[in-house]
Write a protein that holds these residues in place. Sequence first.
Motif, PDB file in Angstrom:
ATOM      1  N   LEU A  31      84.396  42.477  28.357  1.00 59.17           N
ATOM      2  CA  LEU A  31      85.483  41.531  28.052  1.00 59.17           C
ATOM      3  C   LEU A  31      85.753  40.540  29.183  1.00 59.17           C
ATOM      4  O   LEU A  31      86.421  39.525  28.978  1.00 59.17           O
ATOM      5  N   ASN A  67      95.321  37.612  17.005  1.00 60.49           N
ATOM      6  CA  ASN A  67      96.217  38.229  17.987  1.00 60.49           C
ATOM      7  C   ASN A  67      97.086  37.190  18.674  1.00 60.49           C
ATOM      8  O   ASN A  67      98.294  37.386  18.844  1.00 60.49           O
ATOM      9  N   GLU A  68      96.468  36.091  19.088  1.00 59.44           N
ATOM     10  CA  GLU A  68      97.227  35.054  19.808  1.00 59.44           C
ATOM     11  C   GLU A  68      98.337  34.475  18.925  1.00 59.44           C
ATOM     12  O   GLU A  68      99.395  34.094  19.412  1.00 59.44           O
ATOM     13  N   GLU A  84      90.667  37.469  18.156  1.00 62.62           N
ATOM     14  CA  GLU A  84      91.443  36.937  19.285  1.00 62.62           C
ATOM     15  C   GLU A  84      92.485  35.944  18.779  1.00 62.62           C
ATOM     16  O   GLU A  84      93.637  35.948  19.213  1.00 62.62           O
ATOM     17  N   SER A 142      85.571  47.078  29.336  1.00 66.21           N
ATOM     18  CA  SER A 142      86.297  46.164  30.229  1.00 66.21           C
ATOM     19  C   SER A 142      85.344  45.129  30.813  1.00 66.21           C
ATOM     20  O   SER A 142      85.662  43.943  30.899  1.00 66.21           O
ATOM     21  N   GLY A 164      90.556  37.075  29.241  1.00 64.74           N
ATOM     22  CA  GLY A 164      91.829  37.478  28.639  1.00 64.74           C
ATOM     23  C   GLY A 164      92.136  36.843  27.294  1.00 64.74           C
ATOM     24  O   GLY A 164      93.259  36.970  26.795  1.00 64.74           O
ATOM     25  N   LYS A 165      91.144  36.166  26.679  1.00 59.01           N
ATOM     26  CA  LYS A 165      91.413  35.563  25.363  1.00 59.01           C
ATOM     27  C   LYS A 165      91.889  36.641  24.396  1.00 59.01           C
ATOM     28  O   LYS A 165      91.337  37.728  24.337  1.00 59.01           O
ATOM     29  N   GLY A 166      92.935  36.314  23.655  1.00 61.85           N
ATOM     30  CA  GLY A 166      93.446  37.246  22.665  1.00 61.85           C
ATOM     31  C   GLY A 166      94.441  38.251  23.210  1.00 61.85           C
ATOM     32  O   GLY A 166      94.998  39.047  22.469  1.00 61.85           O
ATOM     33  N   SER A 167      94.675  38.191  24.545  1.00 60.45           N
ATOM     34  CA  SER A 167      95.587  39.183  25.123  1.00 60.45           C
ATOM     35  C   SER A 167      96.972  38.599  25.408  1.00 60.45           C
ATOM     36  O   SER A 167      97.832  39.274  25.958  1.00 60.45           O
ATOM     37  N   ARG A 168      97.178  37.347  25.014  1.00 57.92           N
ATOM     38  CA  ARG A 168      98.482  36.710  25.239  1.00 57.92           C
ATOM     39  C   ARG A 168      98.807  35.860  24.024  1.00 57.92           C
ATOM     40  O   ARG A 168      97.907  35.217  23.478  1.00 57.92           O
TER      41      ARG A 168
END
Length: 137
Positions: free
Chosen positions: A38, A79-80, A76, A35, A43-47
């Motif tokens: 990161l 994922n995005e 990332e 964590s 938060g890159k790649g988490s949305r």
Amino acid sequence: MYESADIIQYLVDTYGTGETPSGLGAGTANVVKISLALLPRFGKGSRVISGGSKVPSKPLIYWGYEASPFCRLVKEKLNELELPHVQKSCARGSAKRKELQARAGKFLVPFIEDPNTGVSMYESAEIMEYLEKTYAA
Ligand SMILES: N[C@@H](CCC(=O)N[C@@H](CS)C(=O)NCC(=O)O)C(=O)O
């Protein structure tokens, strides 16, 4: 199954030696360390990308491994854009490194193959640009 610890245990039991390699356990210390690592990515790649993405008919093939920062950038982006992909994991010591070398001329990751367009390429910045240009809606 849910639960990272259970998944890791299942994988090492089913496909490994039954013993979780040190540093790969899902204990609190590792979760905190990851964590923290990161945090600078904000938060890159988490949305998912705003505006959505086009869905390729065939999954892309992504060569890489988690500990590479260049691979991380491409992951990332995958994922995005919610791009289905097959991951060819090739961390140090992997026999798949020779496979990539034979296929593409050298070993360097990330490497991406897109069976939808016939494109294959190295270089994280160019891969990210290609994915965005080809699949962002
Ligand atoms: N400029 C490249 C650099 C990629 C790179 O240095 N990848 C490393 C992994 S972090 C690599 O494949 N090194 C060869 C090796 O691990 O044997 C990019 O941005 O994609």
